[in-house]
Design a protein around this motif. Structure first.
Motif, PDB file in Angstrom:
ATOM      1  N   ILE A 318      -4.795   3.196  28.674  1.00 18.54           N
ATOM      2  CA  ILE A 318      -4.424   2.447  27.466  1.00 18.54           C
ATOM      3  C   ILE A 318      -5.254   1.159  27.448  1.00 18.54           C
ATOM      4  N   PRO A 319      -5.971   0.869  26.360  1.00 22.04           N
ATOM      5  CA  PRO A 319      -6.919  -0.267  26.371  1.00 22.04           C
ATOM      6  C   PRO A 319      -6.286  -1.643  26.301  1.00 22.04           C
ATOM      7  N   HIS A 320      -4.986  -1.731  26.031  1.00 27.04           N
ATOM      8  CA  HIS A 320      -4.334  -3.036  25.944  1.00 27.04           C
ATOM      9  C   HIS A 320      -2.916  -2.907  26.482  1.00 27.04           C
ATOM     10  N   VAL A 408       1.229 -12.026  28.263  1.00 29.25           N
ATOM     11  CA  VAL A 408       1.769 -11.222  27.162  1.00 29.25           C
ATOM     12  C   VAL A 408       0.943 -11.438  25.898  1.00 29.25           C
ATOM     13  N   GLN A 409       0.582 -12.698  25.597  1.00 25.92           N
ATOM     14  CA  GLN A 409      -0.219 -12.987  24.408  1.00 25.92           C
ATOM     15  C   GLN A 409      -1.610 -12.358  24.514  1.00 25.92           C
ATOM     16  N   SER A 410      -2.176 -12.361  25.740  1.00 24.82           N
ATOM     17  CA  SER A 410      -3.482 -11.723  25.952  1.00 24.82           C
ATOM     18  C   SER A 410      -3.390 -10.227  25.693  1.00 24.82           C
ATOM     19  N   ALA A 411      -2.292  -9.603  26.137  1.00 28.46           N
ATOM     20  CA  ALA A 411      -2.101  -8.177  25.899  1.00 28.46           C
ATOM     21  C   ALA A 411      -1.947  -7.885  24.406  1.00 28.46           C
ATOM     22  N   LEU A 412      -1.266  -8.789  23.684  1.00 25.76           N
ATOM     23  CA  LEU A 412      -1.084  -8.602  22.239  1.00 25.76           C
ATOM     24  C   LEU A 412      -2.400  -8.662  21.483  1.00 25.76           C
ATOM     25  N   THR A 413      -3.360  -9.420  22.016  1.00 27.28           N
ATOM     26  CA  THR A 413      -4.646  -9.573  21.328  1.00 27.28           C
ATOM     27  C   THR A 413      -5.688  -8.566  21.801  1.00 27.28           C
ATOM     28  N   GLY A 414      -5.245  -7.491  22.451  1.00 34.83           N
ATOM     29  CA  GLY A 414      -6.145  -6.384  22.746  1.00 34.83           C
ATOM     30  C   GLY A 414      -6.714  -6.332  24.148  1.00 34.83           C
ATOM     31  N   HIS A 415      -6.166  -7.124  25.082  1.00 36.78           N
ATOM     32  CA  HIS A 415      -6.654  -7.093  26.459  1.00 36.78           C
ATOM     33  C   HIS A 415      -5.713  -6.256  27.325  1.00 36.78           C
TER      34      HIS A 415
END
Length: 570
Positions: A318-320, A408-415
């Motif tokens: 999963i890419p993010h 969590v915010q980094s994961a939300l933005t596609g990381h």
């Protein structure tokens, strides 16, 4: 074949034994006989076999032990200190290839290359004033023990200790501490402690000062074992020497310190993490040994079973999102994360890590070592690296709410974010993040999965013993055979020379993988407890750490008692 004219009676018996065992043929013995007859001076058969490379020293020793019905001295049975108080003649021991092992029932056990050497046995009995009993030993190991105990090599521990025992412990000034730590005996002793740890496969060395002694312990396969300790008056010199190697402030003895040593020991590149804390009687010091060459970044080698490994690889695809690895200190979390990073490390992806400290340097990955003293914390580093256009971010540990929220915010933005958390199991990680203050709707949107793991000791393959468990145990643990219809067979530790008589050799991880699904998301939004989340994860296909341990016990990798010990600690 008549070889009586060429060989002594004991060599004839040895030759016949080797032929019976299939280690020598009649044709080969005939060739050796012709060689012997062509010699001006008779060469014993054992020496001839070794010189020609037809047998190894250990094979020959094992055969001689069987021939004479004597025990074979294992490598770890040679003493660290001379078993007798009075000295023995070095030249005599070397000439007859024998060394004392231990005293038992007023009898001295000897390791000998040639147990038929009656003269040497009688001479040793007279020298020691007590009966002697022979064992068969490997020649090179006997010579090494003689050198260590009675030759110049005895300074390796005994002389090192005696050279510094005369030093009186006082409140040393810093200059004096540096001088003590720079003395050759102390340097050799610290090097010897580290070398001993490498030989024992230890992961940690504990140097613990007490009122009347300095305690040295090694953690081997997760269990602490007592080591040979120097006298207590050496404490300042030893601690100072290690602190100098780790570039720590030797003048500061009131506050904890952390440092790092890079060494090459026995051809291995070692990273040693050093931690000191002040105690009642001085600084307690722990060295964690990290062997970069021995780390295998492979999920199979780490112990991930087929279905768990497959589900983990699906989560990593999963890419993010966020993948967490949870467990106590020393449970292999960082190694699992590095293995995941190694799998994700391709030319198409940019990977950045934030660690405290960087344990293993990896090619192609940007690794940041946090330095809180100058303001470079997990949170500040994370805020900077999200502007570096990374695909994968690895955070050494989620220690606080600020770090967790940025992840969590980094994961939300596609990381894709990988990190660790200190909880007892996978389900508890979800409730821990909620308790830290992470919003439930953000958690359900970003958390892809949680790996919970522990390390268990692996049974020594050379001596493990199989048995059929009692029906009561099978019912209580709900054990089933791996192949339906066949009897259930478990294994237990025995102990041999290969595993230092512990019954275990090495460690492996047992894991559980919680993968987020709709049922678990509903429970998270309703702030359900860890038990409910655990049951939902099991219903969704998760095998618990306990279940994974029992599977490895049925496969003969470990034993049931080890699984219960490790999982009950959870």
């Amino acid at each position: 074949m008549d070889v009586s004219g060429a060989w002594s009676a004991r060599d004839q018996a040895l030759g016949q034994k080797l032929i019976e065992q299939g280690q020598l043929t009649d044709k080969e013995l005939s060739r050796l006989t012709r060689m012997q007859q062509g010699q001006q001076e008779a060469v014993p058969l054992p020496r001839l076999l070794l010189n020609l490379g037809m047998m190894s020293e250990r094979e020959l020793a094992r055969t001689l032990a069987e021939l004479h019905k004597l025990p074979l001295t294992e490598t770890d049975r040679y003493p660290l200190a001379p078993p007798l108080e009075h000295p023995l003649p070095y030249r005599f021991l070397k000439e007859h290839h024998l060394v004392p092992l231990y005293q038992q029932d007023n009898t001295l056990a000897l390791a000998m290359v040639d147990p038929d050497d009656d003269f040497a046995l009688q001479a040793m009995a007279m020298l020691c004033g007590q009966p002697v009993r022979a064992q068969v030993g490997v020649g090179s190991e006997i010579d090494a023990a003689i050198e260590r105990l009675y030759g110049e090599g005895q300074s390796k521990m005994g002389d090192i200790l005696s050279a510094v025992q005369q030093e009186e412990e006082t409140e040393e000034r810093i200059a004096q501490l540096k001088d003590m730590a720079s003395e050759a005996p102390v340097i050799r002793l610290v090097n010897l402690l580290i070398q001993k740890a490498v030989e024992l496969r230890a992961s940690d060395i504990h140097v613990e000062p007490f009122e009347n002694r300095l305690n040295i312990r090694y953690r081997i396969d997760g269990v602490l074992q007592q080591g040979e300790a120097p006298p207590v008056n050496m404490t300042p010199a030893i601690i100072s020497r290690i602190k100098i190697l780790a570039r720590l402030n030797i003048a500061e003895r009131r506050l904890p310190q952390d440092g790092r040593i890079e060494l090459k020991v026995q051809g291995q590149d070692l990273d040693i993490r050093v931690s000191t804390v002040p105690t009642m009687h001085g600084e307690s010091l722990v060295m964690r040994l990290l062997n970069r060459e021995s780390v295998v970044l492979d999920f199979d080698a780490l112990g991930f079973a087929g279905d768990t490994r497959q589900r983990l690889q699906q989560v990593l695809a999963i890419p993010h999102g966020v993948l967490l690895v949870t467990g106590p200190t020393g449970s292999g979390k960082t190694t699992t994360l590095y293995t995941a990073l190694n799998r994700l490390n391709t030319t198409e992806r940019k990977l950045i890590t934030v660690e405290d400290p960087v344990e293993y340097q990896m090619e192609g990955i940007n690794q940041i070592h946090v330095k809180p003293a100058i303001g470079l914390t997990f949170a500040s580093a994370l805020r900077a690296i999200v502007r570096q256009d990374p695909d994968v971010i690895m955070v050494g540990e989620m220690r606080d709410l600020e770090t967790a929220r940025i992840c969590v915010q980094s994961a939300l933005t596609g990381h894709l974010v990988l990190s660790t958390l200190h909880t007892n199991d996978a389900a508890s990680s979800v409730t821990r993040l909620l308790e830290m203050g992470v919003e439930d709707y953000l958690l359900t949107s970003t958390l892809n999965g949680v790996v919970g793991q522990r390390l268990i000791r692996v049974l020594c393959p050379h001596c493990k013993e199989g048995y059929e468990p009692l029906p009561e145990l099978v019912r209580e643990l709900k054990l089933e055979p791996l192949v339906p219809g066949e009897p259930l067979r478990l294994f237990r530790p025995v102990g041999c020379g290969h595993c230092a008589h512990t019954g275990y050799h090495g460690r492996l991880a047992i894991q559980e993988l919680l993968v987020m699904n709709d049922d678990i998301r509903k429970l998270v939004l309703s702030h359900a407890d860890a038990g409910q989340i655990q049951r939902a994860a099991v219903a969704g296909g998760m095998r618990t750490m306990y279940g994974d341990g029992l599977l490895k016990a049925r496969q003969g990798i470990t034993n049931v008692e080890e699984v219960i010990r490790v999982t009950q600690e959870a």
